[in-house]
Write a protein that holds these residues in place. Structure first.
Motif, PDB file in Angstrom:
ATOM      1  N   SER A  51       0.567   2.833  -7.693  1.00  0.00           N
ATOM      2  CA  SER A  51      -0.167   4.020  -7.231  1.00  0.00           C
ATOM      3  C   SER A  51       0.378   4.496  -5.887  1.00  0.00           C
ATOM      4  O   SER A  51       0.290   5.673  -5.551  1.00  0.00           O
ATOM      5  CB  SER A  51      -1.660   3.715  -7.129  1.00  0.00           C
ATOM      6  OG  SER A  51      -1.887   2.651  -6.233  1.00  0.00           O
ATOM      7  N   GLY A  52       0.974   3.581  -5.129  1.00  0.00           N
ATOM      8  CA  GLY A  52       1.600   3.958  -3.859  1.00  0.00           C
ATOM      9  C   GLY A  52       2.784   4.877  -4.058  1.00  0.00           C
ATOM     10  O   GLY A  52       3.029   5.776  -3.248  1.00  0.00           O
ATOM     11  N   ASP A  53       3.539   4.651  -5.138  1.00  0.00           N
ATOM     12  CA  ASP A  53       4.668   5.534  -5.450  1.00  0.00           C
ATOM     13  C   ASP A  53       4.184   6.940  -5.765  1.00  0.00           C
ATOM     14  O   ASP A  53       4.787   7.926  -5.347  1.00  0.00           O
ATOM     15  CB  ASP A  53       5.467   4.989  -6.638  1.00  0.00           C
ATOM     16  CG  ASP A  53       6.200   3.709  -6.330  1.00  0.00           C
ATOM     17  OD1 ASP A  53       6.443   3.415  -5.142  1.00  0.00           O
ATOM     18  OD2 ASP A  53       6.546   2.991  -7.294  1.00  0.00           O
ATOM     19  N   LEU A  54       3.083   7.028  -6.489  1.00  0.00           N
ATOM     20  CA  LEU A  54       2.518   8.343  -6.818  1.00  0.00           C
ATOM     21  C   LEU A  54       2.041   9.048  -5.562  1.00  0.00           C
ATOM     22  O   LEU A  54       2.281  10.245  -5.382  1.00  0.00           O
ATOM     23  CB  LEU A  54       1.370   8.195  -7.810  1.00  0.00           C
ATOM     24  CG  LEU A  54       0.705   9.480  -8.266  1.00  0.00           C
ATOM     25  CD1 LEU A  54       1.714  10.432  -8.901  1.00  0.00           C
ATOM     26  CD2 LEU A  54      -0.419   9.176  -9.229  1.00  0.00           C
ATOM     27  N   GLU A  55       1.406   8.320  -4.664  1.00  0.00           N
ATOM     28  CA  GLU A  55       0.955   8.907  -3.400  1.00  0.00           C
ATOM     29  C   GLU A  55       2.133   9.375  -2.560  1.00  0.00           C
ATOM     30  O   GLU A  55       2.081  10.413  -1.910  1.00  0.00           O
ATOM     31  CB  GLU A  55       0.101   7.913  -2.619  1.00  0.00           C
ATOM     32  CG  GLU A  55      -1.252   7.676  -3.226  1.00  0.00           C
ATOM     33  CD  GLU A  55      -2.046   8.954  -3.419  1.00  0.00           C
ATOM     34  OE1 GLU A  55      -2.086   9.787  -2.489  1.00  0.00           O
ATOM     35  OE2 GLU A  55      -2.603   9.128  -4.513  1.00  0.00           O
ATOM     36  N   LYS A  56       3.227   8.626  -2.568  1.00  0.00           N
ATOM     37  CA  LYS A  56       4.431   9.016  -1.827  1.00  0.00           C
ATOM     38  C   LYS A  56       4.999  10.322  -2.388  1.00  0.00           C
ATOM     39  O   LYS A  56       5.369  11.224  -1.640  1.00  0.00           O
ATOM     40  CB  LYS A  56       5.478   7.917  -1.913  1.00  0.00           C
ATOM     41  CG  LYS A  56       6.744   8.235  -1.165  1.00  0.00           C
ATOM     42  CD  LYS A  56       7.737   7.107  -1.261  1.00  0.00           C
ATOM     43  CE  LYS A  56       9.025   7.465  -0.548  1.00  0.00           C
ATOM     44  NZ  LYS A  56      10.027   6.399  -0.666  1.00  0.00           N
ATOM     45  N   PHE A  57       5.035  10.443  -3.715  1.00  0.00           N
ATOM     46  CA  PHE A  57       5.504  11.666  -4.371  1.00  0.00           C
ATOM     47  C   PHE A  57       4.637  12.850  -3.950  1.00  0.00           C
ATOM     48  O   PHE A  57       5.147  13.910  -3.589  1.00  0.00           O
ATOM     49  CB  PHE A  57       5.497  11.475  -5.887  1.00  0.00           C
ATOM     50  CG  PHE A  57       5.876  12.692  -6.669  1.00  0.00           C
ATOM     51  CD1 PHE A  57       7.181  13.166  -6.657  1.00  0.00           C
ATOM     52  CD2 PHE A  57       4.937  13.377  -7.417  1.00  0.00           C
ATOM     53  CE1 PHE A  57       7.538  14.296  -7.385  1.00  0.00           C
ATOM     54  CE2 PHE A  57       5.285  14.501  -8.148  1.00  0.00           C
ATOM     55  CZ  PHE A  57       6.590  14.960  -8.124  1.00  0.00           C
ATOM     56  N   ARG A  58       3.326  12.661  -3.980  1.00  0.00           N
ATOM     57  CA  ARG A  58       2.410  13.740  -3.593  1.00  0.00           C
ATOM     58  C   ARG A  58       2.587  14.137  -2.138  1.00  0.00           C
ATOM     59  O   ARG A  58       2.573  15.312  -1.792  1.00  0.00           O
ATOM     60  CB  ARG A  58       0.970  13.306  -3.813  1.00  0.00           C
ATOM     61  CG  ARG A  58       0.601  13.267  -5.246  1.00  0.00           C
ATOM     62  CD  ARG A  58      -0.833  12.919  -5.420  1.00  0.00           C
ATOM     63  NE  ARG A  58      -1.101  12.909  -6.852  1.00  0.00           N
ATOM     64  CZ  ARG A  58      -2.271  12.768  -7.370  1.00  0.00           C
ATOM     65  NH1 ARG A  58      -3.306  12.608  -6.601  1.00  0.00           N
ATOM     66  NH2 ARG A  58      -2.424  12.771  -8.665  1.00  0.00           N
ATOM     67  N   ARG A  59       2.743  13.157  -1.260  1.00  0.00           N
ATOM     68  CA  ARG A  59       2.905  13.427   0.164  1.00  0.00           C
ATOM     69  C   ARG A  59       4.223  14.152   0.449  1.00  0.00           C
ATOM     70  O   ARG A  59       4.271  15.080   1.247  1.00  0.00           O
ATOM     71  CB  ARG A  59       2.844  12.118   0.945  1.00  0.00           C
ATOM     72  CG  ARG A  59       2.773  12.285   2.429  1.00  0.00           C
ATOM     73  CD  ARG A  59       2.551  10.981   3.174  1.00  0.00           C
ATOM     74  NE  ARG A  59       2.554   9.791   2.352  1.00  0.00           N
ATOM     75  CZ  ARG A  59       3.584   8.933   2.248  1.00  0.00           C
ATOM     76  NH1 ARG A  59       4.647   9.100   2.935  1.00  0.00           N
ATOM     77  NH2 ARG A  59       3.520   7.876   1.468  1.00  0.00           N
ATOM     78  N   LEU A  60       5.296  13.722  -0.231  1.00  0.00           N
ATOM     79  CA  LEU A  60       6.609  14.337  -0.001  1.00  0.00           C
ATOM     80  C   LEU A  60       6.624  15.823  -0.359  1.00  0.00           C
ATOM     81  O   LEU A  60       7.273  16.615   0.308  1.00  0.00           O
ATOM     82  CB  LEU A  60       7.682  13.626  -0.832  1.00  0.00           C
ATOM     83  CG  LEU A  60       8.229  12.332  -0.277  1.00  0.00           C
ATOM     84  CD1 LEU A  60       9.174  11.693  -1.295  1.00  0.00           C
ATOM     85  CD2 LEU A  60       8.963  12.554   1.016  1.00  0.00           C
ATOM     86  N   TYR A  61       5.911  16.172  -1.425  1.00  0.00           N
ATOM     87  CA  TYR A  61       5.960  17.551  -1.907  1.00  0.00           C
ATOM     88  C   TYR A  61       4.678  18.343  -1.633  1.00  0.00           C
ATOM     89  O   TYR A  61       4.571  19.484  -2.055  1.00  0.00           O
ATOM     90  CB  TYR A  61       6.279  17.562  -3.403  1.00  0.00           C
ATOM     91  CG  TYR A  61       7.703  17.147  -3.660  1.00  0.00           C
ATOM     92  CD1 TYR A  61       8.739  18.063  -3.563  1.00  0.00           C
ATOM     93  CD2 TYR A  61       8.022  15.832  -3.969  1.00  0.00           C
ATOM     94  CE1 TYR A  61      10.050  17.696  -3.773  1.00  0.00           C
ATOM     95  CE2 TYR A  61       9.334  15.444  -4.180  1.00  0.00           C
ATOM     96  CZ  TYR A  61      10.335  16.386  -4.078  1.00  0.00           C
ATOM     97  OH  TYR A  61      11.640  16.009  -4.276  1.00  0.00           O
ATOM     98  N   GLY A  62       3.708  17.753  -0.959  1.00  0.00           N
ATOM     99  CA  GLY A  62       2.476  18.468  -0.622  1.00  0.00           C
ATOM    100  C   GLY A  62       1.664  18.839  -1.840  1.00  0.00           C
ATOM    101  O   GLY A  62       1.131  19.935  -1.925  1.00  0.00           O
ATOM    102  N   ILE A  63       1.541  17.912  -2.777  1.00  0.00           N
ATOM    103  CA  ILE A  63       0.840  18.158  -4.034  1.00  0.00           C
ATOM    104  C   ILE A  63      -0.581  17.616  -3.920  1.00  0.00           C
ATOM    105  O   ILE A  63      -0.780  16.477  -3.497  1.00  0.00           O
ATOM    106  CB  ILE A  63       1.571  17.485  -5.206  1.00  0.00           C
ATOM    107  CG1 ILE A  63       2.985  18.055  -5.315  1.00  0.00           C
ATOM    108  CG2 ILE A  63       0.805  17.673  -6.501  1.00  0.00           C
ATOM    109  CD1 ILE A  63       3.878  17.300  -6.254  1.00  0.00           C
ATOM    110  N   GLY A  64      -1.556  18.414  -4.323  1.00  0.00           N
ATOM    111  CA  GLY A  64      -2.955  18.011  -4.267  1.00  0.00           C
ATOM    112  C   GLY A  64      -3.334  17.062  -5.392  1.00  0.00           C
ATOM    113  O   GLY A  64      -2.542  16.746  -6.279  1.00  0.00           O
ATOM    114  N   GLU A  65      -4.586  16.627  -5.373  1.00  0.00           N
ATOM    115  CA  GLU A  65      -5.082  15.610  -6.295  1.00  0.00           C
ATOM    116  C   GLU A  65      -5.029  16.038  -7.770  1.00  0.00           C
ATOM    117  O   GLU A  65      -4.613  15.284  -8.611  1.00  0.00           O
ATOM    118  CB  GLU A  65      -6.524  15.248  -5.906  1.00  0.00           C
ATOM    119  CG  GLU A  65      -7.067  14.024  -6.585  1.00  0.00           C
ATOM    120  CD  GLU A  65      -6.346  12.744  -6.194  1.00  0.00           C
ATOM    121  OE1 GLU A  65      -6.226  11.862  -7.047  1.00  0.00           O
ATOM    122  OE2 GLU A  65      -5.910  12.641  -5.039  1.00  0.00           O
TER     123      GLU A  65
END
Length: 72
Positions: A51-65
């Protein structure tokens, strides 16, 4: 501190691409990337193991929940 690690932010074209997770039914492997809305072509960005990898992806690209869809 003088030398702070800079937060990396990447962009994608929100008009022509959507964030997608490709998940394998057989192996359970998940890959995050972007699908072109016109052609349907998928561009892989990173392998999702935790789940940390998914959070990193979201943070890198500014993607919401709720912005990422999952395709099998």
């Amino acid at each position: 501190m003088f030398f702070r690690k800079k937060r990396e932010t990447r962009t994608y074209d929100r008009k022509t691409q959507e964030p997608v997770i490709h998940a394998s039914i057989c192996t359970g492997e998940k890959v995050a990337g972007f699908r072109d809305l016109r052609t349907g072509r998928f561009t892989e960005i990173m392998l999702i193991r935790t789940s940390g990898d998914l959070e990193k992806f979201r943070r890198l690209y500014g993607i919401g929940e709720g912005e990422i869809t999952t395709q099998y």
